[in-house]
Design a protein around this motif. Structure first.
Motif, mmCIF file in Angstrom:
data_model
loop_
_atom_site.group_PDB
_atom_site.id
_atom_site.type_symbol
_atom_site.label_atom_id
_atom_site.label_comp_id
_atom_site.label_asym_id
_atom_site.label_seq_id
_atom_site.Cartn_x
_atom_site.Cartn_y
_atom_site.Cartn_z
ATOM 1 N N ALA A 66 0.830 -1.206 0.000
ATOM 2 C CA ALA A 66 0.000 0.000 0.000
ATOM 3 C C ALA A 66 0.865 1.257 0.000
ATOM 4 O O ALA A 66 0.539 2.243 -0.669
ATOM 5 C CB ALA A 66 -0.927 -0.008 1.213
ATOM 6 N N TYR A 67 1.976 1.215 0.723
ATOM 7 C CA TYR A 67 2.880 2.369 0.735
ATOM 8 C C TYR A 67 3.467 2.611 -0.666
ATOM 9 O O TYR A 67 3.553 3.762 -1.120
ATOM 10 C CB TYR A 67 4.003 2.151 1.753
ATOM 11 N N PHE A 112 1.900 9.496 -6.960
ATOM 12 C CA PHE A 112 2.571 10.795 -7.085
ATOM 13 C C PHE A 112 3.900 10.667 -7.817
ATOM 14 O O PHE A 112 4.681 11.612 -7.852
ATOM 15 C CB PHE A 112 2.792 11.390 -5.684
ATOM 16 N N GLY A 113 4.145 9.490 -8.388
ATOM 17 C CA GLY A 113 5.388 9.286 -9.122
ATOM 18 C C GLY A 113 6.618 9.339 -8.229
ATOM 19 O O GLY A 113 7.687 9.758 -8.671
ATOM 20 N N MET A 114 6.493 8.906 -6.979
ATOM 21 C CA MET A 114 7.595 8.970 -6.017
ATOM 22 C C MET A 114 7.873 7.572 -5.460
ATOM 23 O O MET A 114 6.947 6.849 -5.081
ATOM 24 C CB MET A 114 7.253 9.927 -4.870
ATOM 25 N N ASP A 164 9.860 6.835 -2.638
ATOM 26 C CA ASP A 164 9.765 6.904 -1.178
ATOM 27 C C ASP A 164 8.977 8.147 -0.788
ATOM 28 O O ASP A 164 9.534 9.133 -0.296
ATOM 29 C CB ASP A 164 11.161 6.927 -0.537
ATOM 30 N N VAL A 165 7.680 8.106 -1.016
ATOM 31 C CA VAL A 165 6.836 9.266 -0.737
ATOM 32 C C VAL A 165 6.864 9.575 0.762
ATOM 33 O O VAL A 165 6.769 8.674 1.594
ATOM 34 C CB VAL A 165 5.396 9.016 -1.225
ATOM 35 N N PRO A 166 7.039 10.851 1.139
ATOM 36 C CA PRO A 166 7.023 11.199 2.564
ATOM 37 C C PRO A 166 5.604 11.114 3.116
ATOM 38 O O PRO A 166 4.652 11.604 2.498
ATOM 39 C CB PRO A 166 7.553 12.638 2.592
ATOM 40 N N VAL A 167 5.467 10.485 4.269
ATOM 41 C CA VAL A 167 4.142 10.295 4.853
ATOM 42 C C VAL A 167 4.139 10.686 6.330
ATOM 43 O O VAL A 167 5.181 10.732 6.988
ATOM 44 C CB VAL A 167 3.678 8.820 4.723
ATOM 45 N N ALA A 168 2.943 10.968 6.821
ATOM 46 C CA ALA A 168 2.706 11.062 8.258
ATOM 47 C C ALA A 168 2.150 9.719 8.697
ATOM 48 O O ALA A 168 1.267 9.157 8.046
ATOM 49 C CB ALA A 168 1.700 12.171 8.555
ATOM 50 N N VAL A 169 2.699 9.192 9.780
ATOM 51 C CA VAL A 169 2.225 7.933 10.354
ATOM 52 C C VAL A 169 1.547 8.307 11.667
ATOM 53 O O VAL A 169 2.200 8.748 12.608
ATOM 54 C CB VAL A 169 3.380 6.939 10.574
ATOM 55 N N ARG A 170 0.223 8.140 11.724
ATOM 56 C CA ARG A 170 -0.582 8.720 12.803
ATOM 57 C C ARG A 170 -1.375 7.642 13.534
ATOM 58 O O ARG A 170 -1.984 6.770 12.915
ATOM 59 C CB ARG A 170 -1.558 9.763 12.235
ATOM 60 N N SER A 171 -1.375 7.719 14.852
ATOM 61 C CA SER A 171 -2.173 6.802 15.668
ATOM 62 C C SER A 171 -3.652 7.123 15.539
ATOM 63 O O SER A 171 -4.051 8.282 15.467
ATOM 64 C CB SER A 171 -1.757 6.920 17.140
ATOM 65 N N SER A 172 -4.475 6.074 15.531
ATOM 66 C CA SER A 172 -5.932 6.250 15.498
ATOM 67 C C SER A 172 -6.552 5.184 16.400
ATOM 68 O O SER A 172 -7.002 4.132 15.938
ATOM 69 C CB SER A 172 -6.462 6.115 14.059
#
Length: 363
Positions: free
Chosen positions: A101-102, A109-111, A113-121
Motif C-alpha cells: 500500500a505504501y 505521485f510518481g515517487m 519513497d513518498v514522505p508520509v505522516a504515520v498517525r495513531s488512530s
C-alpha cells in the motif's frame, strides 16, 4: 480480516476497525473535502500481531496493581510494554500488505519513497465521554518502507504511553478493549497550519469561525507551544471581525535531512501574519462545509500546502466534533444595544443553528 483500508473505501460500519482519526479522514474524503490521500492499517492487524506474539499475558502482568500516583512505577512498567510491542514481529502477510500500500501511494505521485505522516488512530479517540487527543504518537515526514513499518510499531506501542495508560485507568477503560489503527497519509509541506472552530470557543457564538494559525507545521499550535495568530470570521458575510497577529517565537519546519524540527522564527517573520485574507476566507468556507456535512460544530486541523497552487492550497488534516459548547446547545451572541427580538438577529441565529444534528453514532 481487512488489513488495509484506503480513505476513499471507508464506510461508517468500519469505525470500530479504524478508530476515530481514520474514520474522520475517510468520511471527509467521501464528502469531497480536500484531505491528503492515504490508507489505514486496521485494528485487527494490531490485534493479530499481539496475539501471535502472545503479549497479552505479559501486558496484564505489568498492569496488575499499577499505582497511577507512583510515577516511577508507571514509567517503568509502561516502558516495558512499549518495548515489547515496538519489537514484536508483524505477521508476514500483514507486513507485505502495508509495504504494498505504501508503494501504491507513492506511485500515485510518481515517487519511490513518498514522505508520509504515520498517525495513531485508537478506538477510544474522540469518544463521547472522554478525549484521548494528544495521548498517542504521530511521526511526520517518514520515508521508505522500513521506516514506515518501524513507525507503525511505535504507534501501536503508544497505546501505553504513561499519560494514555493513566488516563484509561482514571476513566475506567479496560486496556484490552482499546485498540490501535494506524493512518499512513501523504505529507503536506505547510507554509502555515493550525486549527479552526466553527464557533467562537470563548463564548459558543456559532455565527463565527475561529482560526488559530502559526508558521510551519501545526504541532506548535495544537500543543500550545506558541501564541498563534487569531482570527474571527463571520460565517454569513465572510467578514474578518477580529484579527490578532501574535509574536510567534518558533515554528516546526522540515530540515534538509527529512526531519521536522523546532526552530526559532526570524524576527520579521515572527511578527508577520502567516495567512492572507484569501486564505483565511478559504479556511472558513471549508470549515463551514465540514460543519454542514457533520451537522454539528467542528474542531478542525488544517494546513496551507506550499506544493499546491494558490486557491487550491488549503488542506484539511482532521475534523472532529467540538465537545464543550456543543453540549450547551446553540448560542448566538447579541451585540450590546441590539434588541433580543431583532429580526436580523433571529435570522442569523437560525442560519447558525441547524435544525437537525447528528448524534454521536452519526445518525
Amino acid at each position: 480480516m481487512t488489513t488495509i483500508t484506503w480513505f476513499e473505501s471507508y464506510w461508517a460500519g468500519m469505525k470500530s476497525e479504524v478508530g476515530g482519526k481514520a474514520a474522520s479522514l475517510g468520511e471527509m474524503t467521501g464528502a469531497g473535502l480536500p484531505v491528503p490521500p492515504g490508507f489505514a492499517i486496521t485494528t485487527s492487524s494490531y490485534r493479530r500481531a499481539r496475539d501471535e506474539s502472545d503479549l497479552d499475558a505479559q501486558i496484564a502482568r505489568l498492569l496488575h496493581g499499577l499505582d497511577t500516583s507512583n510515577t516511577d512505577m508507571v514509567s517503568e512498567r509502561c516502558a516495558k510494554i512499549r518495548q515489547a510491542i515496538a519489537t514484536m514481529p508483524i505477521p508476514e502477510g500483514i507486513e507485505l500488505q502495508i509495504r504494498g500500500a505504501y508503494l501504491e501511494l507513492g506511485a500515485r505521485f510518481g515517487m519511490k519513497d513518498v514522505p508520509v505522516a504515520v498517525r495513531s488512530s485508537a478506538t477510544s479517540e474522540d469518544s463521547p465521554d472522554a478525549s484521548f487527543a494528544g495521548e498517542h504518537d504521530t511521526y511526520l515526514w517518514v520515508r521508505g518502507a522500513e521506516d514506515v513499518i518501524d513507525a507503525v510499531r511505535r504507534c501501536w506501542a503508544s497505546l501505553f504511553t504513561d499519560r494514555a495508560t493513566c488516563y484509561r485507568v482514571e476513566m475506567g477503560y479496560d486496556h484490552r478493549t482499546v485498540e490501535m489503527c494506524v493512518v499512513i497519509q501523504k505529507m503536506v509541506t505547510p507554509k502555515a497550519a493550525g486549527v479552526a472552530f466553527t464557533l467562537d470557543p470563548t463564548n459558543g457564538d456559532r455565527s463565527q469561525v475561529a482560526i488559530d494559525a502559526a508558521w510551519g507545521f501545526g504541532e506548535a499550535v495544537v500543543a500550545g507551544e506558541v501564541t498563534p495568530d487569531n482570527y474571527r470570521v463571520d460565517k454569513v458575510m465572510l467578514d474578518i471581525t477580529k484579527r490578532i497577529v501574535s509574536e510567534k517565537s518558533h515554528e516546526y519546519v522540515l530540515t534538509d535531512h527529512d526531519t521536522v524540527e523546532k526552530v526559532e522564527t526570524t524576527p520579521e517573520r515572527a511578527s508577520a501574519p502567516c495567512l492572507t485574507d484569501t486564505e483565511i476566507k478559504a479556511i472558513t468556507k471549508l470549515a463551514k462545509t465540514a460543519e454542514r456535512h457533520y451537522g454539528c460544530p467542528q474542531d478542525i486541523e488544517w494546513a496551507v500546502d506550499l506544493d499546491l497552487p494558490e486557491g487550491d492550497n488549503i488542506i484539511l488534516l482532521q475534523s472532529r466534533p467540538e465537545t464543550f459548547w456543543s453540549k450547551k446547545g446553540p448560542t448566538t451572541v447579541i451585540e450590546p444595544g441590539t434588541k433580543s427580538g431583532d429580526f436580523m438577529s433571529s435570522i442569523v441565529s437560525t442560519l447558525m443553528s441547524p435544525l437537525h444534528t447528528k448524534g454521536a453514532d452519526g445518525s
